[in-house]
Design a protein around this motif. Structure first.
Motif, PDB file in Angstrom:
ATOM      1  N   VAL A   1       0.859  -1.187   0.000  1.00  0.00           N
ATOM      2  CA  VAL A   1       0.000   0.000   0.000  1.00  0.00           C
ATOM      3  C   VAL A   1       0.890   1.229   0.000  1.00  0.00           C
ATOM      4  CG1 VAL A   1      -1.832   1.243   1.205  1.00  0.00           C
ATOM      5  CG2 VAL A   1      -1.766  -1.262   1.283  1.00  0.00           C
ATOM      6  N   VAL A   2       0.633   2.143  -0.930  1.00  0.00           N
ATOM      7  CA  VAL A   2       1.464   3.336  -1.075  1.00  0.00           C
ATOM      8  C   VAL A   2       0.554   4.565  -1.112  1.00  0.00           C
ATOM      9  CG1 VAL A   2       3.270   4.482  -2.411  1.00  0.00           C
ATOM     10  CG2 VAL A   2       3.087   1.976  -2.446  1.00  0.00           C
ATOM     11  N   PHE A   3       0.689   5.432  -0.105  1.00  0.00           N
ATOM     12  CA  PHE A   3      -0.103   6.656  -0.034  1.00  0.00           C
ATOM     13  C   PHE A   3       0.820   7.873  -0.118  1.00  0.00           C
ATOM     14  CE2 PHE A   3      -3.441   4.273   2.644  1.00  0.00           C
ATOM     15  CZ  PHE A   3      -4.154   3.913   1.499  1.00  0.00           C
ATOM     16  N   THR A   4       0.614   8.694  -1.131  1.00  0.00           N
ATOM     17  CA  THR A   4       1.365   9.939  -1.258  1.00  0.00           C
ATOM     18  C   THR A   4       0.636  11.052  -0.517  1.00  0.00           C
ATOM     19  OG1 THR A   4       0.241  10.442  -3.354  1.00  0.00           O
ATOM     20  CG2 THR A   4       2.347   9.278  -3.488  1.00  0.00           C
TER      21      THR A   4
ATOM     22  N   SER B   1       3.908  17.073  -1.096  1.00  0.00           N
ATOM     23  CA  SER B   1       5.327  17.239  -0.797  1.00  0.00           C
ATOM     24  C   SER B   1       5.709  16.664   0.564  1.00  0.00           C
ATOM     25  CB  SER B   1       5.712  18.723  -0.847  1.00  0.00           C
ATOM     26  OG  SER B   1       4.974  19.460   0.121  1.00  0.00           O
ATOM     27  N   ASP B   2       4.732  16.141   1.305  1.00  0.00           N
ATOM     28  CA  ASP B   2       5.029  15.486   2.578  1.00  0.00           C
ATOM     29  C   ASP B   2       5.408  14.021   2.331  1.00  0.00           C
ATOM     30  OD1 ASP B   2       4.489  17.804   3.997  1.00  0.00           O
ATOM     31  OD2 ASP B   2       2.363  17.322   4.222  1.00  0.00           O
ATOM     32  N   GLU B   3       5.822  13.349   3.361  1.00  0.00           N
ATOM     33  CA  GLU B   3       6.359  11.996   3.232  1.00  0.00           C
ATOM     34  C   GLU B   3       5.349  11.026   2.614  1.00  0.00           C
ATOM     35  OE1 GLU B   3       7.361  11.146   7.272  1.00  0.00           O
ATOM     36  OE2 GLU B   3       5.302  10.606   7.827  1.00  0.00           O
ATOM     37  N   THR B   4       5.877  10.082   1.853  1.00  0.00           N
ATOM     38  CA  THR B   4       5.078   9.012   1.266  1.00  0.00           C
ATOM     39  C   THR B   4       5.072   7.827   2.222  1.00  0.00           C
ATOM     40  OG1 THR B   4       5.568   9.698  -1.005  1.00  0.00           O
ATOM     41  CG2 THR B   4       4.925   7.396  -0.666  1.00  0.00           C
ATOM     42  N   VAL B   5       3.884   7.276   2.448  1.00  0.00           N
ATOM     43  CA  VAL B   5       3.701   6.185   3.399  1.00  0.00           C
ATOM     44  C   VAL B   5       3.574   4.868   2.634  1.00  0.00           C
ATOM     45  CG1 VAL B   5       2.153   5.199   5.134  1.00  0.00           C
ATOM     46  CG2 VAL B   5       2.625   7.657   5.125  1.00  0.00           C
TER      47      VAL B   5
END
Length: 346
Positions: A257-260, A263-267
């Protein structure tokens, strides 16, 4: 031939132009808004072509992503399916996709124009007006024709945007491809696409997510799903962890699972592990347009992942890199082949 990545969704020809305020006023458009075209807006597309210098982009979210993946992949690695008409707009879209190295296998229907999206640029502001039209007419019957299903059978990875499930043909096709992927242990990727999809199409979304080995989304889409799922949290890391643990068809692969978050961190969550990946911020003076940055990120991630790279931090870095190229340009575009520089180590 065998493709590293097959993308499917609703193709739209983006017609981009820097416009005068009088055009915005004529149609009552507000800067940085977006809408679906009604009968009133139908003349807009030809008006842009007749009166402004336009640029054509092979758009629609999944087509943007598949073009971005091709940027990092060897030539002739990507193919895209969607529905268009037999018209000038389709010719322009096919040409624009080809210039980015993307092979297209469009279904062609009569009686409706190819889907288009007017991208009206005023300074740093954008307004989007989409006419979905033929893009919503993709059918499972056409996908299952031998010449098309053979592409599915030979493809190594799949990418579908959730906009595709909003019409019956796209939903049925998503399930068919997802089932094939699970039965053959091929990675199947889905993008949550927009917050309203989880609200309007929860059952369909869950049915297709059952096949998803990789799930992409942004923070708003993650929170929208959390709300309809009753998870009781807005924390993106916690939502990613819950997504990773949802049951899935292919048990041979843990879900990624990839949540952008802009410009903040990608989880990133996989298994019981959640990590955060900082974004190398682009100087504000270099940012031209953030439209399409999320699609570009997914393209960069998959461009590396489809080459067998298992280090997810490297895939995230590749996603950030392609997104950084995109936001330095107008619209969801990438540097043309003649201007491309050496790809960095991720």
């Amino acid at each position: 031939m065998s493709y590293a990545l097959l993308g499917l969704e609703n193709p739209l020809l983006d017609i981009q132009a820097i416009v005068k305020q009088e055009l915005m006023d004529k149609y009552g458009f507000v800067n940085n808004g977006a809408m679906l075209a009604t009968e009133k807006e139908q003349p807009l597309y030809q008006e842009l072509i007749d009166n402004y210098e336009v640029a054509y982009v092979a758009g629609g979210a999944a087509q943007n992503t598949t073009r971005g993946a091709q940027y990092l992949l060897p030539p002739n690695s990507t193919v895209y399916m969607g529905c268009v008409s037999n018209d000038h707009y389709a010719d322009q879209m096919k040409k624009a996709a080809s210039e980015d190295g993307l092979e297209t296998k469009y279904q062609i229907v009569d009686g409706l124009p190819t889907g288009t999206c007017a991208v009206l640029i005023t300074g740093h502001d954008r307004f989007l007006c989409a006419n979905l039209s033929a893009s919503e007419k993709f059918s499972l019957e056409v996908l299952q024709k031998p010449e098309n299903w053979s592409i599915v059978e030979s493809a190594k990875n799949f990418y579908i945007g959730a906009f595709f499930i909003s019409h019956d043909g796209g939903y049925a096709s998503s399930l068919a491809v997802g089932k094939h992927a699970a039965e053959n242990n091929k990675p199947f990727t889905m993008n949550l696409s927009a917050p309203w999809v989880a609200l309007a199409f929860r059952d369909r979304l869950d049915a297709v997510l059952h096949y998803a080995d990789i799930v992409f989304g942004n923070e708003d889409e993650a929170r929208s799903y959390s709300k309809v799922a009753g998870w009781g949290t807005d924390d993106v890391k916690e939502i990613a962890a819950k997504f990773a643990q949802l049951p899935k068809a292919n048990t041979q692969r843990p879900r990624i699972v990839v949540f952008t978050q802009g410009s903040d961190e990608t989880v990133v969550a996989t298994g019981d592990k959640v990590t955060a990946h900082p974004v190398d911020k682009v100087d504000a003076s270099e940012i031209v347009d953030t439209n399409g940055a999320g699609d570009a990120f997914c393209g960069g991630f998959l461009g590396l992942y489809c080459q067998g790279v298992e280090d997810l931090s490297k895939c995230v870095n590749a996603g950030h890199y392609i997104a950084s190229l995109c936001i330095r340009r107008t619209g969801p575009t990438y540097p043309p082949k003649a201007e491309r520089t050496a790809i960095p180590e991720f």
